[in-house]
Design a protein around this motif. Sequence first.
Motif, short mmCIF file in Angstrom:
data_model
loop_
_atom_site.label_atom_id
_atom_site.label_comp_id
_atom_site.label_asym_id
_atom_site.label_seq_id
_atom_site.Cartn_x
_atom_site.Cartn_y
_atom_site.Cartn_z
N TYR B 34 0.65 -1.48 -0.31
CA TYR B 34 0.30 -0.01 0.11
C TYR B 34 0.97 1.42 -0.17
O TYR B 34 1.32 1.86 0.91
N SER B 36 1.48 4.78 -1.85
CA SER B 36 0.44 5.83 -2.98
C SER B 36 1.83 7.04 -3.29
O SER B 36 2.16 7.35 -2.71
N TYR B 38 1.24 11.37 -4.62
CA TYR B 38 0.75 12.48 -4.71
C TYR B 38 1.14 13.62 -5.23
O TYR B 38 2.29 13.43 -5.41
N GLN B 40 1.08 17.32 -5.96
CA GLN B 40 0.23 18.48 -5.11
C GLN B 40 0.93 19.91 -6.22
O GLN B 40 1.85 19.95 -6.17
N LYS B 44 -2.44 23.88 -3.63
CA LYS B 44 -4.56 22.85 -4.58
C LYS B 44 -4.24 22.13 -3.78
O LYS B 44 -2.62 21.87 -2.73
N ALA B 45 -4.81 21.01 -3.12
CA ALA B 45 -5.26 19.64 -2.83
C ALA B 45 -3.71 18.49 -3.38
O ALA B 45 -4.04 18.93 -4.28
N PRO B 46 -3.85 17.91 -2.38
CA PRO B 46 -2.93 16.57 -3.12
C PRO B 46 -4.00 16.19 -3.86
O PRO B 46 -4.78 15.64 -4.31
N LEU B 48 -3.82 11.73 -5.52
CA LEU B 48 -3.53 10.36 -6.01
C LEU B 48 -3.54 10.27 -7.41
O LEU B 48 -4.45 10.24 -8.59
N TYR B 51 -1.84 4.44 -6.48
CA TYR B 51 -2.06 3.31 -5.66
C TYR B 51 -1.48 2.31 -5.52
O TYR B 51 -1.24 1.40 -6.67
N GLU B 52 -1.67 1.10 -4.20
CA GLU B 52 -1.14 -0.43 -3.95
C GLU B 52 0.40 -0.39 -4.52
O GLU B 52 0.25 -1.27 -5.94
N TYR B 89 4.74 13.27 -3.79
CA TYR B 89 4.74 12.93 -2.09
C TYR B 89 3.82 11.57 -2.37
O TYR B 89 3.32 10.95 -2.38
N TYR B 93 0.79 2.75 3.61
CA TYR B 93 0.00 1.99 4.95
C TYR B 93 1.40 1.66 6.06
O TYR B 93 2.94 0.97 5.91
N PRO B 99 -2.10 5.50 10.46
CA PRO B 99 -2.15 4.05 9.11
C PRO B 99 -1.42 4.81 8.10
O PRO B 99 -1.25 3.30 7.70
N TYR B 100 -1.18 6.24 8.17
CA TYR B 100 -0.37 6.58 6.90
C TYR B 100 0.76 7.14 7.32
O TYR B 100 0.57 8.20 8.09
N PHE B 102 3.46 9.65 5.30
CA PHE B 102 3.95 10.79 4.50
C PHE B 102 5.48 10.54 4.51
O PHE B 102 5.99 10.74 4.93
#
Lengths: 123, 111
Positions: B34, B36, B38, B40, B44-46, B48, B51-52, B89, B93, B99-100, B102
């Motif tokens: 897991y 990921s 990102y 940015q 602005k927001a990141p 995705l 993933y995986e 970024y 997991y 759980p995350y 960065f």
Amino acid sequence: QMQLQQSGPGLLKPSQTLLLTCAISGDSVSTDSATWNWIRQSPSRGLEWLGRTYLKSTWSYDYATSVKSRMTIHPDTSKNQFSLQLKSVTPEDTAVYFCSRAGRNAPHGLDVWGQGTTVTVSS
Amino acid sequence: QSALTQPASVSGSPGQSITISCTGTSSDIGSYIYVSWYQQHPGKAPKLMIYEVSSRPSGVSDRFSGSKSDNTASLTISGLQAEDEADYYCSSYTGTTTPYVFGTGTKVTVL
């Protein structure tokens, strides 16, 4: 199209309580296929995951160690939203706060984000 | 949980390929698929992008690809374009109640 819309104040004084809300459209806070997260970003701390809530028979909550004693996430099924409450803020809590969804389309990937709220803590 | 380590900056000319590394530990990247990535843009927001480790969400260009070896993940951008100039970024997991985690972030500059 799934969207997250954030709302809440941008300026607080030290010791006050921060309350931010994230309204969900195109999905349900009650789904068992996603988690609902809060993340913040600052120059000093970078991207920092803060906490999440999700429904698996009952509501579950996880919080980062750095905020665990001060932070609460509230899911609101009647309004299809979730909120962040952070007590006793200090200038170190100054950051851009984001809400985000994880899990539905991308396991453990944060695939939808709110627009971000700039929060400044200053006397 | 310490932040994952990324180079502060990477640059390349249009059309070139660049690779961004993301180094973690056996407790995060080394233990899970897991990972990921990102993108940015300023203000602005990141977004995705991966993933995986290597899967792309719908709508993300196939110029973006990901891989992982032991405790290090990598993002490759092929055919670099001006619009790819942004901060990137990684995230992993952790399997814990936090759980995350960065990465420190990488600024990509298109020369």
